[in-house]
Design an enzyme around this catalytic site. Structure first.
Site, PDB file in Angstrom:
ATOM      1  N   LYS A 121      -3.637   5.840   8.343  1.00 33.83           N
ATOM      2  CA  LYS A 121      -4.488   6.094   7.193  1.00 33.83           C
ATOM      3  C   LYS A 121      -5.175   7.433   7.422  1.00 33.83           C
ATOM      4  O   LYS A 121      -5.955   7.593   8.374  1.00 33.83           O
ATOM      5  CB  LYS A 121      -5.517   4.969   7.071  1.00 33.83           C
ATOM      6  CG  LYS A 121      -6.170   4.865   5.723  1.00 33.83           C
ATOM      7  CD  LYS A 121      -6.749   3.479   5.476  1.00 33.83           C
ATOM      8  CE  LYS A 121      -7.393   3.376   4.118  1.00 33.83           C
ATOM      9  NZ  LYS A 121      -8.760   3.937   4.104  1.00 33.83           N
ATOM     10  N   SER A 164     -12.413  -3.704   2.053  1.00 30.17           N
ATOM     11  CA  SER A 164     -12.525  -3.052   3.359  1.00 30.17           C
ATOM     12  C   SER A 164     -13.972  -2.717   3.675  1.00 30.17           C
ATOM     13  O   SER A 164     -14.673  -2.142   2.831  1.00 30.17           O
ATOM     14  CB  SER A 164     -11.727  -1.739   3.377  1.00 30.17           C
ATOM     15  OG  SER A 164     -10.361  -1.984   3.235  1.00 30.17           O
ATOM     16  N   ARG A 167       0.854  -1.184   0.000  1.00 32.45           N
ATOM     17  CA  ARG A 167       0.000   0.000   0.000  1.00 32.45           C
ATOM     18  C   ARG A 167       0.887   1.231   0.000  1.00 32.45           C
ATOM     19  O   ARG A 167       1.711   1.411   0.899  1.00 32.45           O
ATOM     20  CB  ARG A 167      -0.915   0.007   1.231  1.00 32.45           C
ATOM     21  CG  ARG A 167      -1.844   1.217   1.263  1.00 32.45           C
ATOM     22  CD  ARG A 167      -2.875   1.123   2.399  1.00 32.45           C
ATOM     23  NE  ARG A 167      -3.829   2.210   2.250  1.00 32.45           N
ATOM     24  CZ  ARG A 167      -3.636   3.443   2.752  1.00 32.45           C
ATOM     25  NH1 ARG A 167      -2.557   3.707   3.452  1.00 32.45           N
ATOM     26  NH2 ARG A 167      -4.523   4.396   2.544  1.00 32.45           N
TER      27      ARG A 167
END
Lengths: 229, 229
Positions: A145, A113, A44
């Site tokens: 995040k 998610s 990511r």
């Protein structure tokens, strides 16, 4: 290991290039995590250019392929395909899971998610084989995040796991998780913990990973002992 | 019109969501550009989430499909495929063109950004059919792209066009281009001008587009008149 549709999410490392101090740090972190027993890795890096992401993915695959640990790419299905990675993970703001599955084909892993039972029910209602795993969170508040939603806690996790069970969709917990959270995650029905800052940027990623692996083994073994009584 | 491998890049609008004042502004801008005679549209929005990009692409396709104007997606080959768009455009920091072509298949358009004769020669050396069009620039200084390279000018454009001609790769100029630049672009051998701020955020995108279309028609007609002498 060829692309497993159902990966083992027990200790699922999600990389963070900034926390790791750059792409070389990501590679070293993943190397340590592999030694510590990580069961899956997600690449990511929303700030990287596509070419940087591909280069980092290639470096990780060179580490992970020989040891059979699957690599999943966050958001970028095209990068997952270009790399020949084991799958992709999409969020509620990414490609629609049906479109992502169409692009990935049937052989690769697709994670999604979700934060709420409603989102889990929507995932259950997708055509069979669309999604292989739900990432549920954030369980605890997270700083990894920027656009994370409010923490759902272990109770919120349990509610999502319950909603997902109607489709037999395994759930991996995510969001500010540490070793000491594992018993509660396991009790809530999670199949593993996805971690960022518990491993990325720590002095010893191998030890941090091993600690999580051990906690999951102990939590499961306690359950088995309990059921045997 | 089904996916054309070689689109007409005469007046090639590259969208900028910020300049257009948001996604709805992009749709209105493209609507005006279509009325003005735009020949191709590229959806570019590096700040959007994947889902926002898909939603905007769907809105643009609803406008463009009925009039046969192709839509190309910047960088995101997965979004291009999910949309069923006419192709993708990659830069030097995006997916490698060979990987992008493999994902797109043979039927769709693939453009590649280059700034130098060396980059054009590298594009010419790719397997035949990899790339359909080169985007060359920035010709003038530009403010639409944060990471743009130094301006190459009409002379630099002509050198890249010359290098690309060995592979018969058409070149579309980009970077701060206005109607008054068209004769020089045409003289340098460009097949069109790609524009952002000449259309996005202007009071009358239709008139701005029409002015570019007319300038290209005049430049080509002057050449024909000249060659007929």
């Amino acid at each position: 290991m060829s692309a497993p549709a159902r990966l083992d999410p027990t200790v699922y490392l999600v990389t963070d290039t900034r926390l790791c101090g750059g792409p070389a740090g990501v590679v070293e972190t993943v190397r340590g995590a592999v030694s510590g027993g990580v069961t899956a890795v997600q690449l990511r890096d929303p700030g990287a250019s596509t070419r940087e992401l591909v280069a980092l993915g290639e470096a990780l695959l060179a580490l992970l392929r020989p040891v059979g640990v699957p690599l999943v790419v966050d958001d970028r299905v095209d990068v997952a395909l270009a790399l020949g990675a084991d799958g992709a993970h999409v969020g509620q703001s990414d490609l629609d899971p049906v479109a992502a599955r169409r692009l990935l084909g049937p052989g690769r892993h697709l994670g999604l998610s979700v934060s709420t039972p409603d989102e889990a029910r929507a995932a259950v209602a997708l055509p069979p084989g669309t999604v292989d795993l739900l990432g549920v969170g954030p369980v605890n508040p997270t700083t990894s995040k920027a656009d994370a939603r409010p923490a759902v806690g272990a109770d919120g996790l349990a509610r999502v796991v319950h909603a997902a069970s109607a489709g037999r969709l395994p759930c991996v917990a995510i969001g500010g998780l540490r070793t000491q959270d594992v018993p509660a995650l396991h009790a809530a029905g999670a199949a593993g913990s996805a971690v960022v800052s518990a491993v990325c940027g720590t002095p010893d990623p191998e030890a941090a990973t091993r600690s999580l692996v051990r906690a999951w083994a102990e939590a499961r073994s306690a359950t088995r002992a309990g059921s045997a009584r």
